[in-house]
Design an enzyme around this catalytic site. Sequence first.
Site, PDB file in Angstrom:
ATOM      1  N   GLU A   7      -4.627  61.431  32.869  1.00  0.00           N
ATOM      2  CA  GLU A   7      -5.868  62.214  33.460  1.00  0.00           C
ATOM      3  C   GLU A   7      -5.293  62.867  34.592  1.00  0.00           C
ATOM      4  OE1 GLU A   7      -8.902  63.262  32.396  1.00  0.00           O
ATOM      5  OE2 GLU A   7      -8.539  62.752  30.342  1.00  0.00           O
ATOM      6  N   CYS A  32     -11.530  59.973  20.138  1.00  0.00           N
ATOM      7  CA  CYS A  32     -11.437  58.843  21.160  1.00  0.00           C
ATOM      8  C   CYS A  32     -11.580  57.516  20.421  1.00  0.00           C
ATOM      9  CB  CYS A  32     -12.278  59.214  22.240  1.00  0.00           C
ATOM     10  SG  CYS A  32     -12.520  58.215  23.573  1.00  0.00           S
ATOM     11  N   CYS A  45      -4.740  55.199  21.804  1.00  0.00           N
ATOM     12  CA  CYS A  45      -5.619  55.796  22.419  1.00  0.00           C
ATOM     13  C   CYS A  45      -5.013  57.286  22.571  1.00  0.00           C
ATOM     14  CB  CYS A  45      -5.439  55.303  24.010  1.00  0.00           C
ATOM     15  SG  CYS A  45      -6.034  56.467  25.326  1.00  0.00           S
ATOM     16  N   ASP A 100     -13.810  64.133  23.116  1.00  0.00           N
ATOM     17  CA  ASP A 100     -12.991  62.809  23.618  1.00  0.00           C
ATOM     18  C   ASP A 100     -13.661  62.772  25.106  1.00  0.00           C
ATOM     19  OD1 ASP A 100     -10.864  60.978  23.879  1.00  0.00           O
ATOM     20  OD2 ASP A 100      -9.975  62.352  25.542  1.00  0.00           O
ATOM     21  N   SER A 101     -13.432  61.639  25.927  1.00  0.00           N
ATOM     22  CA  SER A 101     -13.693  61.354  27.146  1.00  0.00           C
ATOM     23  C   SER A 101     -13.205  62.391  28.110  1.00  0.00           C
ATOM     24  CB  SER A 101     -13.386  59.830  27.205  1.00  0.00           C
ATOM     25  OG  SER A 101     -11.983  59.586  27.626  1.00  0.00           O
ATOM     26  N   HIS A 122      -4.738  59.682  24.889  1.00  0.00           N
ATOM     27  CA  HIS A 122      -4.140  60.190  25.613  1.00  0.00           C
ATOM     28  C   HIS A 122      -2.617  59.779  25.780  1.00  0.00           C
ATOM     29  CE1 HIS A 122      -8.197  60.629  27.483  1.00  0.00           C
ATOM     30  NE2 HIS A 122      -7.644  60.957  28.593  1.00  0.00           N
TER      31      HIS A 122
HETATM   32  N1  DGL Z   1      -8.637  58.959  24.892  1.00  0.00           N
HETATM   33  C1  DGL Z   1      -9.518  57.821  24.827  1.00  0.00           C
HETATM   34  C2  DGL Z   1      -9.011  56.843  23.813  1.00  0.00           C
HETATM   35  O1  DGL Z   1      -8.407  57.364  22.752  1.00  0.00           O
HETATM   36  C3  DGL Z   1      -9.892  56.805  26.064  1.00  0.00           C
HETATM   37  C4  DGL Z   1      -9.627  57.245  27.227  1.00  0.00           C
HETATM   38  C5  DGL Z   1     -10.469  56.757  28.251  1.00  0.00           C
HETATM   39  O2  DGL Z   1     -10.195  55.661  28.779  1.00  0.00           O
HETATM   40  O3  DGL Z   1     -11.625  57.617  28.530  1.00  0.00           O
HETATM   41  O4  DGL Z   1      -9.366  55.668  23.827  1.00  0.00           O
END
Ligand code: DGL
Length: 271
Positions: free
Chosen positions: A158, A73, A192, A10-11, A194
Site C-alpha cells: 500500500e 479481498c 491476499c 477491496d480494502s 495485494h
Molecule cells: N487485499 C486484501 C486481501 O486479499 C487485504 C488487505 C488488507 O489487509 O487490507 O486479504
Amino acid sequence: MTNQPIGVFDSGYGGLTVLREIVRQLPQYDYLYLGDNARTPYGTRSFDTVYQYTLECVRHLFDRGCRLVVLACNTASAKALRNIQQLDLPTLAPDRRVLGVIRPTAEVIGRYSKTGNVGILATPGTVTSESYRVEIEKFFPDLQVSQEACPMWVPLVENGEYDSPGADYFVQQHLNRLMEKAPGIDTILLACTHYPLLLDKIRQYTPGNATILTQGGIVADSLADYLTRHPELERQISQHGKRTFLTTDSTDDFDRQATVFYGEPVRSGQV
Ligand code: DGL
C-alpha cells in the site's frame, strides 16, 4: 436501471489485480471498483470491524446500482462474506448477490499440487479465520494445508515499498517460515490480492520450483462460470465496457498507485 455494473471491492488497491483479470476475460460488462483506502489495512482488524466496513462498502455499491458484488479481498471474504450473505442480504437486497474469492480458489487449488502439500500466504485475519482450511477440506480432504500470516506485506504494498530492500527482508522471512512448516510444499497460494505486486521477490525467495498461484485468473474463471449459470442475473448487468473507480481516500494517490495494480491509467472519484 441502465447503469448496473458489477461491483468489485477491496480494502485498498489489491482488488485491482483481480479486476484486471476479470476485465481481460469478461470485457463486455461495466465494472465499478471501490477501494476502502482510508481504512486499509483490513488484515489486522477484528472480525466485527472488517464485517462492518465491508458491509458499508457493499451497501454503497448496491446504492450505485450493482446487483452483483465481488469481494476481491480475502480478508473481507473470510470475515464478512458469510454474515452478509446469510444475515444482511435476505432483508437488505434479496435479489442481489455478493461473492468472495476464497471458495473459487479452494475449488481448484488441489489440482496444482503433486506432493499434496500446499502453502497459504495471507493476512493475519485470513489465516486466523481458518477459512482456507475449512473450504479446501470440502474439495480436497487429503490436501495438507500450511499457513503463514504476513502482516507487513500489505503495508509494504500500500505504501509503494514492494520493490525496496525492506520488502526483501519480510518476503524472505515469511517464505522461510512457511517452508519450515512443511518442506514438501510444492504449491504456494498468494491468498491476499495485494501480494501479486511482490511476485518477483516471492519467486526469488521461493526454494525449488514450487508453483506460485495468484487469484486473478481463478476468480475471473469462476465469475464467468457463475454468470453462465445465472442468466437471470447476467441479463441485468449493463454491458458498455465501462470501468469506474472509487476510493474512500485521496483520488490523486489512488490514481498514481492504482495504475501499477491495474496495468493501465486510472481516474477515480471519491466516496
Ligand atoms: N487485499 C486484501 C486481501 O486479499 C487485504 C488487505 C488488507 O489487509 O487490507 O486479504
